[in-house]
Design a protein around this motif. Structure first.
Motif, PDB file in Angstrom:
ATOM      1  N   GLN A  79     -16.949 -10.373  44.108  1.00  0.00           N
ATOM      2  CA  GLN A  79     -17.371 -11.649  43.517  1.00  0.00           C
ATOM      3  C   GLN A  79     -16.327 -12.722  43.792  1.00  0.00           C
ATOM      4  O   GLN A  79     -15.120 -12.470  43.742  1.00  0.00           O
ATOM      5  CB  GLN A  79     -17.598 -11.525  42.013  1.00  0.00           C
ATOM      6  CG  GLN A  79     -18.199 -12.800  41.408  1.00  0.00           C
ATOM      7  CD  GLN A  79     -18.610 -12.643  39.968  1.00  0.00           C
ATOM      8  OE1 GLN A  79     -18.373 -11.608  39.345  1.00  0.00           O
ATOM      9  NE2 GLN A  79     -19.222 -13.671  39.410  1.00  0.00           N
ATOM     10  N   VAL A  80     -16.791 -13.931  44.069  1.00  0.00           N
ATOM     11  CA  VAL A  80     -15.917 -15.045  44.406  1.00  0.00           C
ATOM     12  C   VAL A  80     -14.946 -15.347  43.263  1.00  0.00           C
ATOM     13  O   VAL A  80     -15.275 -15.188  42.089  1.00  0.00           O
ATOM     14  CB  VAL A  80     -16.747 -16.304  44.761  1.00  0.00           C
ATOM     15  CG1 VAL A  80     -17.508 -16.843  43.549  1.00  0.00           C
ATOM     16  CG2 VAL A  80     -15.870 -17.384  45.374  1.00  0.00           C
ATOM     17  N   SER A  81     -13.732 -15.748  43.608  1.00  0.00           N
ATOM     18  CA  SER A  81     -12.715 -16.189  42.644  1.00  0.00           C
ATOM     19  C   SER A  81     -12.385 -15.120  41.610  1.00  0.00           C
ATOM     20  O   SER A  81     -12.309 -15.406  40.412  1.00  0.00           O
ATOM     21  CB  SER A  81     -13.160 -17.480  41.937  1.00  0.00           C
ATOM     22  OG  SER A  81     -13.346 -18.516  42.865  1.00  0.00           O
ATOM     23  N   THR A  82     -12.189 -13.885  42.066  1.00  0.00           N
ATOM     24  CA  THR A  82     -11.891 -12.792  41.144  1.00  0.00           C
ATOM     25  C   THR A  82     -10.611 -12.071  41.541  1.00  0.00           C
ATOM     26  O   THR A  82     -10.089 -12.249  42.636  1.00  0.00           O
ATOM     27  CB  THR A  82     -13.032 -11.748  41.130  1.00  0.00           C
ATOM     28  OG1 THR A  82     -13.144 -11.168  42.431  1.00  0.00           O
ATOM     29  CG2 THR A  82     -14.356 -12.380  40.724  1.00  0.00           C
ATOM     30  N   ILE A  83     -10.140 -11.227  40.640  1.00  0.00           N
ATOM     31  CA  ILE A  83      -8.975 -10.399  40.940  1.00  0.00           C
ATOM     32  C   ILE A  83      -9.251  -9.433  42.077  1.00  0.00           C
ATOM     33  O   ILE A  83      -8.332  -8.956  42.732  1.00  0.00           O
ATOM     34  CB  ILE A  83      -8.515  -9.606  39.699  1.00  0.00           C
ATOM     35  CG1 ILE A  83      -9.646  -8.748  39.154  1.00  0.00           C
ATOM     36  CG2 ILE A  83      -7.941 -10.530  38.642  1.00  0.00           C
ATOM     37  CD1 ILE A  83      -9.242  -7.802  38.059  1.00  0.00           C
ATOM     38  N   HIS A  84     -10.527  -9.170  42.328  1.00  0.00           N
ATOM     39  CA  HIS A  84     -10.869  -8.231  43.395  1.00  0.00           C
ATOM     40  C   HIS A  84     -10.673  -8.868  44.769  1.00  0.00           C
ATOM     41  O   HIS A  84     -10.305  -8.172  45.729  1.00  0.00           O
ATOM     42  CB  HIS A  84     -12.288  -7.713  43.172  1.00  0.00           C
ATOM     43  CG  HIS A  84     -12.440  -7.108  41.821  1.00  0.00           C
ATOM     44  ND1 HIS A  84     -13.188  -7.689  40.821  1.00  0.00           N
ATOM     45  CD2 HIS A  84     -11.843  -6.014  41.260  1.00  0.00           C
ATOM     46  CE1 HIS A  84     -13.080  -6.953  39.719  1.00  0.00           C
ATOM     47  NE2 HIS A  84     -12.268  -5.939  39.968  1.00  0.00           N
TER      48      HIS A  84
END
Length: 278
Positions: free
Chosen positions: A162-167
């Protein structure tokens, strides 16, 4: 468990209306994405539901304030807080050092690891199960061989996040040579995994498991449970730095909810297991 990157510089510059001085809190507006079950979701009528909604209402009762939940798309959730559109964020938001440069946080109210999922028939279903159940990124010596095995298994493959995530942060720091595809919502990443447009997805355990369960037999959760490092310190209430008094109210309420077992009860109800912070 998510991180905002692109909005950090903007958020740091935004003025907060009415931020000077403490205020008497009677109503607290809380933003939630409504698209990250079981943390938060939206029912067919458009009402926000989920673990964080139930917990937020419980916390507001303890704080003796009226709760108002507001739906907010993830990619604008921090700027809108800074602009005063609401007072707090409860949206599966991980506490990270980068985010703390812009906003403040309550103590954590929940935590869980990150995991991969792949198609059940994919060779990755075997190669990503590398014989390690848990990998703590804070233990660099132990994490290094795990990351190397993940990188080798994912060589030439694509991973949806997902965009803008810690991942995204994890992929950029630890698996930078692996192809990454970002999505506005994890559900869309799951759709592409099921249809073969990506080889794997990476996300919070509960969210990934929900995607896998929605398509029985098509996908499986694989790899170690990843914690620590860029994965963050757990989920907390996002707050403006100026609202120290509101932070105190949330911290007290969360502490009481953890102590009396309410967080454990609600997390077991929504997740099927206990996400109480260690």
């Amino acid at each position: 468990m998510k991180t905002i990157v692109a909005t950090l510089a903007l958020g740091a510059l935004l003025a907060v209306t009415g931020a000077a001085g403490a205020k008497e809190w009677k109503t607290v507006r809380i933003a939630s994405e409504g698209a990250y079950p079981p943390w938060n979701a939206t029912d067919p009528s458009g009402k926000l539901i989920g673990f964080e909604v139930d917990l937020g209402n419980d916390l507001c009762r303890r704080m003796k304030v009226t709760c108002e939940f507001v739906a907010q798309d993830w990619d604008g959730i921090i700027p809108a807080l800074q602009q005063g559109k609401y007072d707090a964020i409860m949206s599966g938001m991980t506490i990270t050092g980068e985010r703390k440069n812009v906003i403040d946080f309550s103590v954590p109210y929940g935590t869980e690891p990150s995991v991969f999922a792949v198609a059940a028939a994919s060779p990755l279903a075997k190669s990503l199960n590398i014989g390690v159940d848990r990998s703590d990124l804070n233990n660099e010596a132990a994490a290094k061989p795990v990351i190397e095995k993940l990188a080798e298994a994912l060589k030439g493959k694509s991973v949806g996040v997902q965009v803008s995530t810690i991942h995204i942060d994890f992929m950029e720091k630890h698996l930078s040579k692996v192809s990454m595809r970002s999505y506005d919502k994890m559900d869309n990443a799951g759709i592409d995994l099921a249809s073969g447009r990506v080889d794997a997805i990476l996300g919070d355990r509960s969210v990934v498991e929900a995607i896998v369960k929605a398509e029985p037999g098509k996908m499986v959760v694989v790899g170690p449970n990843i914690i620590g490092g860029v994965i963050g310190e757990g989920m907390g209430v996002g707050l403006r730095k100026a609202d120290a008094d509101l932070k105190t109210l949330f911290n007290t309420a969360i502490g009481d909810a953890l102590k009396d077992g309410t967080v454990k009860k609600l997390s077991t109800q929504h997740f099927g297991y206990d996400i109480t912070p260690n």
